[in-house]
Design an enzyme around this catalytic site. Structure first.
Site, PDB file in Angstrom:
ATOM      1  N   CYS A  35       0.821  -1.216   0.000  1.00  0.00           N
ATOM      2  CA  CYS A  35       0.000   0.000   0.000  1.00  0.00           C
ATOM      3  C   CYS A  35       0.847   1.255   0.000  1.00  0.00           C
ATOM      4  O   CYS A  35       0.346   2.346  -0.227  1.00  0.00           O
ATOM      5  CB  CYS A  35      -0.903   0.038   1.224  1.00  0.00           C
ATOM      6  N   CYS A 105      -2.851   9.812   5.811  1.00  0.00           N
ATOM      7  CA  CYS A 105      -1.779   9.553   6.783  1.00  0.00           C
ATOM      8  C   CYS A 105      -2.304   9.694   8.205  1.00  0.00           C
ATOM      9  O   CYS A 105      -1.926   8.933   9.096  1.00  0.00           O
ATOM     10  CB  CYS A 105      -0.609  10.515   6.573  1.00  0.00           C
TER      11      CYS A 105
END
Lengths: 276, 385
Positions: A35, A105
């Protein structure tokens, strides 16, 4: 060139709490090499149940490292109940904001924390892909995860959703499905203000619906189940069955799963009681 | 802090000679080359000198085969859209999976308008399978667009062989040579190439100028209409200062070709060897035997490219990465994915691309700083024990 805040840059260059805790109480791992980012979060509690130490290891870009570092600073000194309240938006705010394309994030941080707390409480690894139906196969994002992202972030487009959780950012095959999910959510939340309160019958139907869609599938993975016994005003009475009855953490399940989901989906005032 | 610039496949420093040659056209000689009067008309000959200089660098027989454009992307658009639309029957568009967006963009544009599009795979070293190309080209008249050299890995494609196959079946061959021009010798007149794109700012001219080589006899429908300039192929008053700059840059590139392939190549080789020796878990991406002399693309296992890049940036070193995070997309470079670069390294690629302005000190600086950066990020990575 990203327009990172000074705080992001500073946490990237001098990340706090890097490393491992050998005898950690909770460990949460999210993401993968494939990923492009991954975070391993560990914490240790003190005698009063507060997080006294938190450490992380991150594979990822500057904002992934900064978000992880910020997260450890934010949770140290908190009880797990307090830490659980931290949303990805709180992590982004702590850093003075993140570029739109980097919101995921901060979501990775929140998910790692969730996984670590789950690990502490159950001794198990949280596998998000088992919870709900996988919508984005490139990044393994489920409908449940998407709903949570939508609830916690001010999202109006599929692009914003992709920025937050990566769903749709790979092959793009799921984009039509994501559009449906976002539109449905916006329609639901855009209900006119001051609408008439739910009738008792509507409330019971909604509670049953939430139990069927959101709660039961999660319990059944562990061999458990529950039964709706009664609804009395805002008090919901349920009975655990299968593996859940007699489970030592059924109290946790009651509050963190059953009550939390009903609060989210039905009303903030809902209280859940267990009938034995 | 000194800037160590190792990102020359992105853009290059403007050469002093180029800037100086341009200055008169930004001060006194501002006339329009199409004017009938002497003041304007005198400028035209400088445009034609530049045309000759461009033709000389790529080895075109006739300067009239050079059409000036605003950039490499415009050249690619003119070649692909203009080339396809000028053919008597809509051609089958063939390209590769590792092209620059300025090629895949117009190819997809045509696909959306009903043209058949085939994108060829590459192998793990970034090479085309010419048998597969032949199989596709056979199916009818094609417009085939393949890059001469890849911008990310520097891998050079066998444009001579590709062009032969395309021509065997009556197709048109466009080579995107934006990265190859000025770095490797070429003589387009002797190659089966119909259209070739180049860009000024990759060879020490400023941004905003490019050119398309259109072989005599090849038809291209113009994208910009409304003027006779560039023999009707590209309307718009000529960008004289930049055209002059491009001409001088081509002239310099021709002179420096030898240096590019000896001194610059030696610097690249030392940099590459040094990195592989000092950083464990690092590998070069692409075909090492057939590569531009200035480019190396290196993957570092278990760490992420944007983080490497920003830590290098902090130390004054400019490079680029094929990492997803750096581009704002979520998928890593389409080139490395097409090459099936392993999951542990696809997110951690760094491209260093050199030019004649680089020195031994630049290489030393990278070899001092990069191992520290890699070590630091590996300490942070959950995948390293």
């Amino acid at each position: 060139m990203w327009d990172y805040t000074e705080k992001v840059t500073e946490h990237f260059k001098n990340p706090r709490n890097v490393g491992k805790i050998e005898d950690a109480d909770g460990v949460g791992e999210v993401g993968s090499l494939a990923c492009g980012d991954a975070l391993k979060l560990m914490f240790k509690l003190d005698a009063e149940g507060r997080i006294k130490e938190a450490k992380f290891q991150t594979f990822g870009c500057a904002s992934a490292i900064a978000s992880s570092s910020a997260l450890t600073e934010m949770i140290i000194g908190k009880t797990l109940e307090e830490a659980e309240q931290i949303t990805n938006q709180d992590i982004a705010d702590y850093l003075g904001g993140l570029p739109n394309q980097k919101v995921h994030c901060s979501v990775m941080g929140r998910e790692a924390l969730e996984a670590a707390i789950y690990n502490y409480r159950t001794g198990k690894k949280l596998d998000k892909t088992l919870e709900g139906e996988v919508i984005c196969h490139c990044f393994g994002v489920t409908d449940k995860a998407i709903e949570k992202i939508l609830r916690e972030n001010d999202i109006h487009t599929v692009e914003e959703l992709t920025n937050a959780c990566k769903a749709g950012g790979g092959c793009g095959n799921c984009l039509p499905e994501l559009k449906k999910i976002v539109d449905r959510y916006l329609k639901k939340t855009a209900a006119p203000e001051g609408k008439a309160p739910m009738t008792t019958l509507q409330k019971i139907h909604l509670i049953e619906d939430v139990i069927d869609r959101e709660i039961r599938p999660a319990l059944r993975q562990d061999g458990g189940d529950l039964e709706l016994i009664d609804v009395d005003g805002d008090t919901v009475k349920v009975r655990f069955c299968g593996a859940c009855s007699g489970c030592i953490i059924s109290e946790v399940t009651l509050k963190d799963v059953v009550e939390a989901r009903l609060k989210e989906n039905v009303s903030e005032d809902i209280r859940v009681e267990e009938v034995r | 802090m000194r800037t160590i610039y190792l990102d020359n496949n992105a853009t290059t420093q403007i050469a002093d000679e180029v800037r100086e040659a341009m200055m008169p056209f930004l001060t006194d000689l501002w006339g329009n080359p199409s004017s009938m009067h002497t003041f304007g008309g005198q400028v035209k000959k400088y445009v034609e000198i530049a045309r000759e200089q461009v033709a000389a660098l790529i080895g075109a027989n006739d300067p009239q085969e050079i059409t000036f454009t605003s950039c490499g992307s415009e050249s690619n658009n003119l070649a692909i859209r203009g080339g396809a639309e000028a053919m008597d029957k809509p051609p089958h568009i063939i390209t590769s999976k590792v092209e620059h967006a300025a090629v895949s963009g117009p190819c997809h544009y045509l696909e959306d308008r009903g043209f058949r599009l085939t994108k060829l795979d590459v192998d793990e070293k970034g090479r085309l399978d010419l048998d597969v190309l032949r199989r596709e080209v056979k199916t009818g008249k094609t417009l085939t667009s393949i890059m001469w050299a890849n911008n990310e890995t520097g891998v050079i494609f066998p444009v001579g062989l590709i062009g032969e196959i395309v021509h065997e079946f009556g197709g048109i061959f466009h080579a995107d040579a934006v990265q190859a021009v000025g770095k490797i010798p070429m003589k387009v007149s002797e190659l089966p190439i119909d259209l070739l794109s180049l860009s000024g700012h990759k060879i020490h001219a400023p941004k905003g100028i490019g050119a398309l080589y259109i072989r005599r006899g090849t038809q291209v429908k113009p994208l910009i209409l409304g003027g006779h300039q560039e023999r009707g192929r590209r309307a718009g008053t000529e960008n004289v200062p930049y055209i002059v700059g491009l001409g001088v840059a081509c002239n310099l590139a021709k002179k420096n070709m030898e240096e590019e392939n000896t001194r610059v190549k030696a610097l690249r080789d030392r940099l590459e060897k040094g990195i592989l020796e000092t950083c464990s878990g690092s590998h070069v991406n692409g075909d090492l035997t057939c590569r531009l002399p200035n480019t190396t693309n290196i993957s570092f296992d278990y760490i992420e490219g944007e983080a490497i890049l920003l830590m290098l940036d902090d130390r004054g070193i400019c490079a680029s990465t094929g990492s997803a995070c750096a581009s704002g997309s979520l998928e890593p470079s389409h080139v490395l994915r097409a090459m099936h670069v392993a999951g542990v390294s696809v997110h951690g690629s760094i491209r260093f691309s050199l030019s004649k302005y680089n020195t031994e000190e630049d290489v030393d600086a990278v070899l001092t700083e990069l191992p520290k950066v890699v070590k630091r990020l590996r300490e942070l990575s959950p995948f390293v024990a």
